[in-house]
Design a protein around this motif. Structure first.
Motif, PDB file in Angstrom:
ATOM      1  N   UNK A 252     -16.152  39.351  -9.714  1.00 15.47           N
ATOM      2  CA  UNK A 252     -17.052  40.493  -9.856  1.00 15.47           C
ATOM      3  C   UNK A 252     -16.485  41.514 -10.833  1.00 15.47           C
ATOM      4  N   UNK A 253     -17.354  42.073 -11.644  1.00 16.62           N
ATOM      5  CA  UNK A 253     -16.951  43.134 -12.559  1.00 16.62           C
ATOM      6  C   UNK A 253     -17.976  44.251 -12.492  1.00 16.62           C
ATOM      7  N   UNK A 254     -17.503  45.483 -12.566  1.00 19.51           N
ATOM      8  CA  UNK A 254     -18.403  46.626 -12.545  1.00 19.51           C
ATOM      9  C   UNK A 254     -18.712  47.089 -13.953  1.00 19.51           C
ATOM     10  N   UNK A 255     -18.743  48.404 -14.147  1.00 16.62           N
ATOM     11  CA  UNK A 255     -19.101  48.986 -15.434  1.00 16.62           C
ATOM     12  C   UNK A 255     -17.958  49.852 -15.937  1.00 16.62           C
ATOM     13  N   UNK A 256     -17.698  49.773 -17.205  1.00 13.98           N
ATOM     14  CA  UNK A 256     -16.631  50.550 -17.810  1.00 13.98           C
ATOM     15  C   UNK A 256     -16.837  52.043 -17.511  1.00 13.98           C
ATOM     16  N   UNK A 257     -15.757  52.696 -17.131  1.00 16.58           N
ATOM     17  CA  UNK A 257     -15.834  54.097 -16.750  1.00 16.58           C
ATOM     18  C   UNK A 257     -15.925  54.294 -15.254  1.00 16.58           C
ATOM     19  N   UNK A 258     -16.366  53.250 -14.533  1.00 21.46           N
ATOM     20  CA  UNK A 258     -16.477  53.301 -13.077  1.00 21.46           C
ATOM     21  C   UNK A 258     -15.669  52.171 -12.439  1.00 21.46           C
ATOM     22  N   UNK A 259     -14.929  51.453 -13.239  1.00 14.70           N
ATOM     23  CA  UNK A 259     -14.233  50.249 -12.797  1.00 14.70           C
ATOM     24  C   UNK A 259     -12.893  50.609 -12.168  1.00 14.70           C
ATOM     25  N   UNK A 260     -12.701  50.201 -10.921  1.00 20.53           N
ATOM     26  CA  UNK A 260     -11.462  50.502 -10.204  1.00 20.53           C
ATOM     27  C   UNK A 260     -10.280  49.743 -10.818  1.00 20.53           C
ATOM     28  N   UNK A 261      -9.074  50.320 -10.743  1.00 19.48           N
ATOM     29  CA  UNK A 261      -7.881  49.678 -11.321  1.00 19.48           C
ATOM     30  C   UNK A 261      -7.579  48.306 -10.722  1.00 19.48           C
ATOM     31  N   UNK A 262      -8.039  48.050  -9.498  1.00 18.43           N
ATOM     32  CA  UNK A 262      -7.769  46.770  -8.857  1.00 18.43           C
ATOM     33  C   UNK A 262      -8.280  45.594  -9.679  1.00 18.43           C
ATOM     34  N   UNK A 263      -9.411  45.803 -10.342  1.00 18.41           N
ATOM     35  CA  UNK A 263      -9.978  44.710 -11.128  1.00 18.41           C
ATOM     36  C   UNK A 263      -9.057  44.341 -12.291  1.00 18.41           C
ATOM     37  N   UNK A 264      -8.398  45.330 -12.837  1.00 19.07           N
ATOM     38  CA  UNK A 264      -7.549  45.109 -14.009  1.00 19.07           C
ATOM     39  C   UNK A 264      -6.165  44.622 -13.607  1.00 19.07           C
ATOM     40  N   UNK A 265      -5.636  45.174 -12.517  1.00 22.13           N
ATOM     41  CA  UNK A 265      -4.271  44.842 -12.104  1.00 22.13           C
ATOM     42  C   UNK A 265      -4.174  43.539 -11.335  1.00 22.13           C
ATOM     43  N   UNK A 266      -5.298  42.984 -10.914  1.00 21.47           N
ATOM     44  CA  UNK A 266      -5.267  41.716 -10.189  1.00 21.47           C
ATOM     45  C   UNK A 266      -4.970  41.863  -8.712  1.00 21.47           C
ATOM     46  N   UNK A 267      -5.041  43.076  -8.170  1.00 19.27           N
ATOM     47  CA  UNK A 267      -4.807  43.302  -6.746  1.00 19.27           C
ATOM     48  C   UNK A 267      -6.019  42.826  -5.935  1.00 19.27           C
ATOM     49  N   UNK A 268      -5.806  42.547  -4.638  1.00 21.25           N
ATOM     50  CA  UNK A 268      -6.943  42.135  -3.788  1.00 21.25           C
ATOM     51  C   UNK A 268      -8.066  43.171  -3.835  1.00 21.25           C
ATOM     52  N   UNK A 346      -7.944  58.716  -6.756  1.00 20.77           N
ATOM     53  CA  UNK A 346      -6.490  58.716  -6.752  1.00 20.77           C
ATOM     54  C   UNK A 346      -5.990  57.454  -6.047  1.00 20.77           C
ATOM     55  N   UNK A 347      -5.267  56.670  -6.759  1.00 17.85           N
ATOM     56  CA  UNK A 347      -4.872  55.337  -6.292  1.00 17.85           C
ATOM     57  C   UNK A 347      -4.095  55.381  -4.980  1.00 17.85           C
TER      58      UNK A 347
END
Length: 350
Positions: A252-268, A346-347
């Motif tokens: 799953x991918x969201x939209x740039x600007x609203x995308x949580x860091x988890x998607x990029x870092x590979x976290x669950x 805030x992460x």
């Protein structure tokens, strides 16, 4: 007639008219019998074929959706393509479009206004269709868009929703018409939209039978009814994750600007990705500006959340609210909403 003591037998003779005597017909020949059997069989086959055609035409069902996704347990209406073509006047009134869909305004025979989403494309078409059916088919909430039914004929995939007369939050929040912005989205309205959106997410994450990650929370996917009550929409990226969130989502991918860091870092991936997206959206509701705006003249506001955090810390809360509603805004509500938005993104706090 003869009678005897030693032999008590009676002999009776009856004369019958020739016209009353029984007649015995000669059985038909084998060739005639074969003809009768063949004609009867053909007539029966023709009748069965006609009956089967009529039943098929009346109860024709769409091709089955991929069995990897369970069918909804609700009673969604199954529309025909012709019904939706008539309802939308041949898809004439376009409300909007996305990467794989177009949405058209329509009217059902009873006068009910609907929004018909016509899915297009190849790879994403069935995937999005199954996701929205599975996600929305079994849930109902005041702050979630209502799915009325669907159409699946051949390669055509359409979804039918309630029509939202005030469009999307995006179209009103970032409109260039400042007068319209002051008139429609005053602070009270914005605050209620934020609360309603939060309630919708709480339902998805905590209260529905199968917990759901929306996956693409943003102003474009928050629709407003006639009373400006928010309805979360566009569940094309939604994921059913069960009660324990044990499944790790990777596609799953969201939209740039609203995308949580988890998607990029590979976290669950968990519902926290929706919390992040909501936080970014909340800051936009407050400010009336994009959270990430590289076109702004003030470079310190390229990433609005960082600038907003500084302003709130320094006690300058009024500066983060949209200038068109600042005069009538409840500054304490603005401050609380701003703090909530910052905590959402805030992460360490999510």
């Amino acid at each position: 007639m003869h009678n005897s003591e030693s032999n008590s037998r009676w002999t009776v003779s009856i004369r019958v008219a020739a016209s009353a005597s029984p007649k015995f017909h000669k059985p038909p020949s084998s060739s005639k019998l074969k003809t009768i059997i063949i004609v009867s069989a053909l007539a029966l086959a023709l009748a069965l074929s006609l009956l089967s055609f009529l039943m098929w035409q009346k109860y024709q069902l769409p091709p089955p959706v991929d069995t990897s996704v369970d069918s909804p347990d609700c009673f969604l209406r199954m529309f025909s393509c012709m019904e939706l073509k008539l309802a939308t006047t041949n898809f004439r009134s376009k409300l909007g479009s996305g990467g794989f869909d177009c949405v058209f305004k329509g009217s059902l025979p009873d006068g009910t206004l609907v929004a018909v989403k016509k899915l297009e494309g190849s790879r994403q078409l069935d995937k999005q269709f199954r996701a929205e059916i599975s996600s929305l088919g079994n849930i109902q909430h005041a702050n979630l868009i209502r799915l009325r039914g669907f159409c699946a004929e051949g390669s055509k995939r359409l979804l039918v929703y309630d029509y939202m007369p005030n469009g999307s939050l995006n179209s009103l929040l970032f409109t260039s018409n400042s007068k319209k912005k002051r008139k429609v989205l005053d602070w009270k309205t914005r605050f209620q939209i934020a609360l309603g959106t939060a309630r919708g997410l709480v339902y998805l994450h905590e209260e529905c039978r199968d917990r759901i990650i929306h996956g693409d929370v943003k102003p474009e996917n928050i629709l407003l009814d006639g009373n400006f009550s928010p309805k979360l929409a566009d569940f094309g990226l939604a994921k059913l994750v069960g009660r324990d969130f044990s499944r790790v989502l990777t596609t799953t991918r969201g939209t740039r600007g609203y995308l949580a860091p988890e998607w990029i870092s590979g976290l669950p991936i968990s519902p926290k990705v929706d919390v992040y997206s909501f936080g970014m959206t909340l800051l936009e509701i407050i400010s009336g500006r994009r959270s990430v705006d590289l076109d702004t003249e003030d470079s310190s506001k390229y990433y609005f959340p960082a600038w907003a955090a500084t302003q709130i810390y320094q006690g300058k809360t009024t500066s983060i609210v949209d200038e068109h509603v600042a005069a009538e805004a409840d500054i304490e509500e603005v401050r609380r909403a701003g703090v909530v938005g910052l905590l959402c993104i805030e992460r360490r706090k999510r």
